[in-house]
Design an enzyme around this catalytic site. Structure first.
Site, PDB file in Angstrom:
ATOM      1  CG  HIS A 365      19.547  14.435  20.771  1.00 28.94           C
ATOM      2  ND1 HIS A 365      19.304  15.686  21.263  1.00 28.94           N
ATOM      3  CD2 HIS A 365      18.636  14.251  19.787  1.00 28.94           C
ATOM      4  CE1 HIS A 365      18.300  16.234  20.612  1.00 28.94           C
ATOM      5  NE2 HIS A 365      17.874  15.377  19.725  1.00 28.94           N
ATOM      6  CB  CYS A 677      15.027  -1.744   4.685  1.00 27.59           C
ATOM      7  SG  CYS A 677      13.358  -1.296   5.207  1.00 27.59           S
TER       8      CYS A 677
END
Length: 759
Positions: A365, A677
């Site tokens: 997080h 990517c």
């Protein structure tokens, strides 16, 4: 021997400084091995000499005064070979060098082992004995084990500036480097501020509640106090983050809900335990459950639970406010054993220069928030003695995942120039925003971006992105405590599609497993990277997959710029099954009267099996996209989030480049567009090689897009192809990287491919 080793390690750990630690080591080893001499020589790389810094058995007055050159004596031989030397008649050995000052003349037997920390030679440990004999294998193994322990002690002493002064060296100050995992890109220079929990759950004892109603009332007040604290911390960051990122604080508040953690603690109180004890029992039960899991993301949820538990405990112990107001320096490098999102709110945003966390990965997080806020971050710095860094000068290199403590003037100047250059370069490259990435000989290659948060999308448009090559749909899932509904997903996807319309947005279907997981959908496996992840999860749960596909298609109505990409594909059967579900979802929506075009569908090439099935996979889909990060990881068998093997993760490894070239050639042969990517596409050096291989598009971090565009606009495709041909003849990854770097520097791009771009 194991018990002896444990006791020595404990005693060394309790030593106040390196000098005391070395004295403990030589005394205890001599005693444990029943030998007559144990000595430690530390290596000084500046003078290239081994200095006797501790001994039991030789003359004490020789300590700090006697030294050997790097090639001198048996000590020098141990160091140069980086392996033990065990002889029964040292004076007869051709490399023996007699040091009269030490009084070692009566000792015949010699066993020396190198002290090495992360490939760096730090010294040599020696035991000696009068009798002529070779030390046996168990004694040699014991000494090797002790040297490995001592290497960490010396490294920590270097990191905190608590290293012994070695005589006869230059006055040059030493800095110490520690390696973790890149959490957020950038360079931060500042002063370490170590933040620790406000209370210690582990110290709480069980105690019978005198009054259960009073304990419940105390707990509910503490719970509300913790809720309010999280709200305040969230508000402090609200100006820095968009609503989507602020959802991380909602996750915390949901954990504190009366029906979640609160209800379980109340139940324990009603069973008779006082509030603090009940809280500890519940929190530790959660933590134990999470910490047993192999999945990195789930283990990090234990950090969230501990953080919340200590905040509640602080309020229970009578701290309505934090026990002290932190006086953060203007250039704060925030350091903690486990950083949490709430900790970020403690620091005024204008003062935060970098983040360092001993635990955690690039998917935690706090790393997600740091990237959104643009704060250089290094996660998982497992070897750093974080508790001793308070007040020290620190450099955070978020590009490479490295930190430096007590940097030399030279190193500080080097990183300051990188920081200044990055700021200036970004301003200079702003003028390229509306210019195409077109080579000097007219070859155009679209540059797209990788996104996961809406902040990424806004930043991408500011830097001239022409589309999205990878939208990580799992990020919104990670910010919820349940699966987001179809309407919630539709709203999130619509925002991305509208932001980039009419340019294409490539949405990767839910990619969980490996190093990404959802707390409400645990995946507990011994080897998650080779387990249930990506398309495998989606196909096993078509109800989840169909909801996501329907939400994507609904979001694209009227825009028609959606592309759907399937992750972790290893076989054509998986593609066939996924396509069946995708076509079914589209047909159902059309039957409902929606005007939705069938989006293009592609697959990610990120496992070796897919590399050899390009023709078969490509015949079933509209496009191919290489996930170079995972492909490199699987080809080299290196976990890219593991700092202990970070050096082995080499994007320019010949095997990786050969696989990439093979993919591009195979895709071109069947007429399918193919892109990259992964991180390699965002590295200007890698972008040049990929363009030369024939890739049709490159997708990257928005920060690097202007740099890649500048380089591609300054070279010809023909020049890049010649460079690629030369590179493919080389067998060493470091040599390849050096060759590409030198070639681009000669072409005038030294500034663009500075240290930040080479990593």
């Amino acid at each position: 021997m194991l018990d002896i080793l444990r006791r020595i390690v404990q005693e060394v750990s309790a030593a106040t400084d390196l000098s005391d630690a070395l004295k403990v080591v030589v005394a205890r080893i001599r005693e444990a091995m029943a030998t007559e001499v144990c000595s430690v020589y530390l290596y000084d790389p500046d003078s290239k000499r081994y200095v006797l810094m501790a001994t039991e058995g030789l003359k004490q007055e020789a300590v700090g005064r006697v030294s050997l050159s790097s090639s001198q004596g048996l000590v020098g031989l141990v160091g140069s070979r980086a392996e033990p030397i065990n002889v029964d008649n040292a004076p007869a050995h051709p490399k023996f060098h007699f040091l009269s000052e030490t009084g070692e003349d009566p000792f015949l037997s010699f066993l020396g082992v190198p002290i090495i920390h992360h490939k760096r030679l730090m010294g040599v440990m020696v035991v000696q004995q009068r009798d002529s004999r070779q030390f046996d294998a168990s004694e040699e193994a014991f000494l090797v084990t002790m040297s490995a322990q001592l290497a960490g002690v010396i490294a920590h002493a270097e990191a905190t500036g608590n290293i012994l002064e070695i005589p006869d060296t230059t006055e040059k100050k030493k800095s110490t480097r520690f390696t973790g995992a890149p959490g957020a890109p950038g360079v931060g220079l500042g002063q370490a501020f170590v933040i620790t929990p406000a209370a210690d759950l582990g110290a709480v004892i069980d105690k019978e509640a005198e009054s259960i109603p009073e304990e419940i009332e105390r707990f509910e007040k503490a719970l509300e106090g913790a809720r309010q604290e999280i709200r305040v911390l969230g508000k402090k960051l609200s100006s820095e983050l968009r609503p989507e990122e602020m959802a991380l604080f909602d996750v915390y508040l949901n954990m504190l809900d009366d029906q979640a953690l609160g209800a379980e603690v109340r139940a324990r109180i009603e069973e008779g335990n006082w509030a603090q004890g009940a809280l500890r029992q519940v929190v530790m039960q959660y933590v134990g459950h999470f910490q047993m899991m192999e999945d990195v993301y789930l283990r990090e949820r234990a950090t969230d639970i501990i953080d919340l538990g200590t905040r509640i405990l602080a309020h229970l112990q009578g701290w309505d406010e934090p026990p002290e107001e932190y006086d953060f320096p203007d250039n704060t490098i925030l350091v903690s054993e486990e950083l949490t999102p709430a900790m970020l709110g403690e620091v005024p945003p204008g003062k935060l220069r970098g983040l360092v966390s001993v635990r955690g990965s690039s998917n935690s997080h706090v790393a997600i928030l740091a990237r959104a806020m643009g704060i250089p971050t290094v996660m998982g710095v497992v070897d750093v003695p974080y508790a001793q860094l308070q007040g020290l000068e620190i450099i955070v290199d978020g590009y490479r995942g490295q930190i430096y403590s007590s940097p030399t003037d030279e190193l500080r100047q080097q990183y300051q120039s990188i920081y200044d250059e990055e700021q200036a370069l970004q301003k200079d490259l702003e003028g390229l925003r509306d210019q195409p990435a077109e080579t000097t000989d007219g070859h155009r290659i679209p540059l797209w971006v990788n996104t996961g948060l809406i902040t990424d999308a806004v930043r991408s448009l500011e830097r001239g992105a022409e589309g999205v090559g990878l939208y990580r749909t799992e990020v919104p899932f990670m910010m919820k405590d349940r699966f987001p509904s179809e309407s919630e997903q539709q709203q999130i996807y619509r925002q991305q599609l509208e932001t980039f319309a009419p340019n294409p947005v490539t949405m990767r279907t839910l990619d969980i497993g490996g190093d990404k997981a959802l707390t409400y959908f645990p995946i507990n496996e011994a080897n998650p990277f080779l387990g249930w992840r990506g398309i495998r999860v989606s196909l096993d749960h078509p109800e989840i997959f169909l909801v996501q596909i329907r939400a994507m298609m609904k979001a694209s109505e009227g825009l028609n710029n959606l592309r759907i990409m399937l992750p972790m594909v290893t076989s054509v059967n998986e593609v066939d099954e996924a396509l069946h579900l995708i076509y079914r979802a589209h047909a159902e929506l059309v039957e409902d009267g929606r005007q939705i075009e069938m989006p293009q569908v592609g697959v990610m090439i990120e496992v070796p099996a897919a590399v050899y099935q390009i023709r078969e996979l490509g015949s079933r889909v509209d496009f191919l996209s290489v996930g170079s990060n995972d492909l490199t990881q699987y080809l080299l068998a290196v976990d890219r989030n593991n700092p202990r093997v970070a050096d082995l993760y080499q994007a320019f490894h010949p095997a990786v480049l050969n696989a990439l070239r093979m993919i591009a050639e195979s895709a071109t042969a069947i007429g399918r567009p193919v892109s990259v990517c992964g991180e390699l596409a965002g590295n200007p050096m890698g972008a040049v090689l990929l363009m030369a291989m024939g890739y049709d598009m490159l997708s990257m971090n928005a920060t690097n897009l202007p740099k890649v565009k500048s380089v591609l606009r300054g070279v010809s495709r023909e020049w890049a192809k010649h460079l690629l041909d030369d590179v493919m003849q080389i067998e060493s990854a470091p040599v390849i990287a050096a060759m590409v770097q030198l070639s681009l520097e000669k072409a005038g791009f030294g500034r663009i491919i500075g240290p930040a771009a080479r990593g």
